[in-house]
Design a protein around this motif. Structure first.
Motif, PDB file in Angstrom:
ATOM      1  N   PHE A   1       0.826  -1.222   0.000  1.00  0.00           N
ATOM      2  CA  PHE A   1       0.000   0.000   0.000  1.00  0.00           C
ATOM      3  C   PHE A   1       0.862   1.277   0.000  1.00  0.00           C
ATOM      4  O   PHE A   1       0.369   2.352   0.302  1.00  0.00           O
ATOM      5  N   ALA A   2       2.156   1.138  -0.315  1.00  0.00           N
ATOM      6  CA  ALA A   2       3.024   2.322  -0.341  1.00  0.00           C
ATOM      7  C   ALA A   2       4.054   2.234  -1.462  1.00  0.00           C
ATOM      8  O   ALA A   2       4.528   3.247  -1.956  1.00  0.00           O
TER       9      ALA A   2
ATOM     10  N   LYS B   1      -0.262  -1.168   9.637  1.00  0.00           N
ATOM     11  CA  LYS B   1       0.815  -0.375   9.047  1.00  0.00           C
ATOM     12  C   LYS B   1       0.273   0.702   8.099  1.00  0.00           C
ATOM     13  O   LYS B   1      -0.333   1.649   8.557  1.00  0.00           O
ATOM     14  N   ALA B   2       0.487   0.508   6.781  1.00  0.00           N
ATOM     15  CA  ALA B   2       0.313   1.632   5.852  1.00  0.00           C
ATOM     16  C   ALA B   2      -1.106   2.195   5.796  1.00  0.00           C
ATOM     17  O   ALA B   2      -1.274   3.364   5.448  1.00  0.00           O
TER      18      ALA B   2
ATOM     19  N   ILE C   1       0.543   5.565  -3.221  1.00  0.00           N
ATOM     20  CA  ILE C   1       1.968   5.724  -3.541  1.00  0.00           C
ATOM     21  C   ILE C   1       2.298   7.214  -3.700  1.00  0.00           C
ATOM     22  O   ILE C   1       3.316   7.699  -3.213  1.00  0.00           O
ATOM     23  N   ARG C   2       1.407   7.930  -4.367  1.00  0.00           N
ATOM     24  CA  ARG C   2       1.633   9.367  -4.569  1.00  0.00           C
ATOM     25  C   ARG C   2       1.733  10.104  -3.226  1.00  0.00           C
ATOM     26  O   ARG C   2       2.629  10.914  -3.000  1.00  0.00           O
TER      27      ARG C   2
ATOM     28  N   TRP D   1       7.309   7.870  10.294  1.00  0.00           N
ATOM     29  CA  TRP D   1       6.469   7.163   9.327  1.00  0.00           C
ATOM     30  C   TRP D   1       5.913   8.185   8.335  1.00  0.00           C
ATOM     31  O   TRP D   1       5.368   9.224   8.734  1.00  0.00           O
ATOM     32  N   ALA D   2       6.078   7.858   7.052  1.00  0.00           N
ATOM     33  CA  ALA D   2       5.674   8.808   6.004  1.00  0.00           C
ATOM     34  C   ALA D   2       4.673   8.184   5.033  1.00  0.00           C
ATOM     35  O   ALA D   2       4.512   8.659   3.916  1.00  0.00           O
ATOM     36  N   GLY D   3       4.009   7.112   5.468  1.00  0.00           N
ATOM     37  CA  GLY D   3       3.039   6.433   4.598  1.00  0.00           C
ATOM     38  C   GLY D   3       1.816   7.306   4.318  1.00  0.00           C
ATOM     39  O   GLY D   3       1.702   8.439   4.808  1.00  0.00           O
ATOM     40  N   ALA D   4       0.899   6.731   3.535  1.00  0.00           N
ATOM     41  CA  ALA D   4      -0.190   7.524   2.948  1.00  0.00           C
ATOM     42  C   ALA D   4      -1.172   8.103   3.955  1.00  0.00           C
ATOM     43  O   ALA D   4      -1.830   9.104   3.667  1.00  0.00           O
ATOM     44  N   THR D   5      -1.300   7.513   5.125  1.00  0.00           N
ATOM     45  CA  THR D   5      -2.287   8.057   6.076  1.00  0.00           C
ATOM     46  C   THR D   5      -1.774   9.323   6.755  1.00  0.00           C
ATOM     47  O   THR D   5      -2.524  10.011   7.438  1.00  0.00           O
ATOM     48  N   VAL D   6      -0.490   9.604   6.577  1.00  0.00           N
ATOM     49  CA  VAL D   6       0.077  10.837   7.135  1.00  0.00           C
ATOM     50  C   VAL D   6      -0.145  11.953   6.104  1.00  0.00           C
ATOM     51  O   VAL D   6       0.115  11.774   4.914  1.00  0.00           O
ATOM     52  N   GLU D   7      -0.621  13.092   6.576  1.00  0.00           N
ATOM     53  CA  GLU D   7      -0.878  14.224   5.674  1.00  0.00           C
ATOM     54  C   GLU D   7       0.419  14.976   5.385  1.00  0.00           C
ATOM     55  O   GLU D   7       1.208  15.242   6.303  1.00  0.00           O
TER      56      GLU D   7
END
Ligand code: PLP
Length: 389
Positions: free
Chosen positions: A178-179, A196-197, A276-277, A361-367
């Motif tokens: 998912f990342a 996680k992601a 991913i973006r 953590w810099a995955g997608a749920t982080v703004e």
């Protein structure tokens, strides 16, 4: 040389959750998202099975799994899924295990000390590095974690894995999926957890099997006992029910509801491409800040190895590197504690076995606005911590 303390930044991250697991919930999450949970009902009822199947169907679609790959929900989060795979599949041929941070080392320890496989080759590297991937032999089984969550080092791509292989490729992808785009056809077992992601509740693990992994399950009987929780076959045939939502034991339907919520959110931001973006944007902001920083650097030694999710940073300020090891650890801890007590960033001290530093953590749920707001605070907190050390 003394360090100038920057003024306290005016903007704070709206959400201070930068932990590498459990990770930030999706933006806008509240417990209301769980209102539809099928609580106090049987997971084997038609409604319960439909909820479990929904997790499988949505996960498969978002990730673009090959049609002939199985996907199932298992006990014990990612650890449960990995161990189920190792215990069920290994022993039919020699195995190469790759380990460059804590989790890979856990799997290596299991294979060496619990399963005690005699034909084991170890590919190890210290924190910050990858082992030499060119030596891996795919006529053997291969075990590795795509993204080393505790060192922020990931494999750059799947180019080192041949398409035509004889052994099985068993991949712990919990902080990659998912990342990061995964080459599914080159992987026979892929595992991850809900926490996680996508920021789900920690509970169950996900297990993906290629047809080759299924063939191994149906042809190989490990010469060690398998607890019920690990049993993927029944009288030598794959237990297909697991891959339709008939879990081996009782799942939490509250966590299932949360997993569904996280998957719906993933769809709403554009599916895998959107995830991913978002991850890349978060990582890019950290990367350009690191590149202009005098006190911090990536733990990953090669640019191609840098994890875009679990971003691990070391402190390179000569004042810090001249300190004795214990003092370095206490300064790094004081830095993370300061950010926590200011309510700016929770849980960003490096993992307990990793070199002292930060892990964001810099995955997608982080703004991305929260990442941008965090960076100035890191400079302020480091200079302030150093001044008081
Ligand atoms: C690469 C990797 N493997 C395994 C695990 C263990 O995951 P869990 O605690 O969800 O079982 C983690 C957790 O952070 C991880 O990062």
């Amino acid at each position: 040389m003394s360090m100038i303390i920057p003024t306290r930044p005016g903007i704070r991250p709206r959400c201070p959750n930068f932990s590498s697991g459990p990770c930030a919930k999706r933006p806008g999450w509240s417990a209301e998202a769980l209102a539809g949970a099928l609580l106090a009902r049987s997971h084997r009822s038609p409604a319960g099975r439909a909820k479990l199947a929904e997790v499988l169907v949505r996960s498969r679609a978002i990730l673009g799994l090959p049609g002939d790959y199985r996907i199932g929900i298992v006990a014990g989060s990612d650890t449960g899924a990995v161990e189920m795979a190792l215990w069920s599949l290994l022993g039919a041929r020699g195995v190469d295990v790759l380990a460059w941070e804590s989790f890979g080392r856990n799997w290596l320890g299991d294979v060496a000390q619990q399963l005690r496989l005699a034909d084991l080759r170890k590919f190890e590297a210290p924190y910050g590095r990858l082992p030499d991937l060119r030596g891996v032999d795919f006529s053997r089984d291969v075990v590795f974690a795509w993204n080393g969550t505790t060192s922020g080092v990931r494999v750059p791509d799947g180019e080192w894995i041949p398409a035509g292989r004889e052994g099985l490729v068993i991949c712990d992808a919990t902080s990659a999926v998912f990342a990061i785009e995964l080459p599914w056809e080159k992987l026979d077992v892929v595992t991850w957890s809900w926490q996680k992601a996508l920021g789900g509740e920690a509970a169950h693990g996900m297990l993906v099997l290629s047809p080759r992994a299924v063939a191994r399950l149906e042809s190989h009987r490990p010469n060690w006992p398998l607890p019920k929780l690990f049993q993927l076959t029944n009288a030598g045939k794959l237990n297909e029910g697991i891959f339709r939502g008939d879990t081996i034991n009782t799942p939490s339907l509250l966590c299932v509801e949360d997993a569904i919520d996280s998957l719906r959110w993933a769809e709403s931001v554009g599916g895998l491409a959107g995830l991913i973006r978002r991850t890349r944007a978060n990582f890019a902001a950290i990367e350009s800040w690191v590149e202009n920083s005098a006190w911090v650097a990536f733990l990953a030694e090669d640019k191609a190895w840098r994890s875009p999710t679990s971003v691990c940073l070391k402190i390179v300020d000569p004042w810090f590197t001249d300190l004795a090891g214990e003092r370095q650890a206490s300064v790094a801890k004081a830095l993370a504690d300061r950010l926590e007590s200011e309510g700016i960033a929770f849980d960003i001290g490096s993992y307990r076995d990793a070199p002292p530093g930060l892990r964001i953590w810099a995955g997608a749920t982080v703004e991305s606005a929260d990442v941008a707001a965090l960076l100035g605070w890191l400079d302020w907190a480091y200079a302030s911590t150093r001044a008081q050390a």
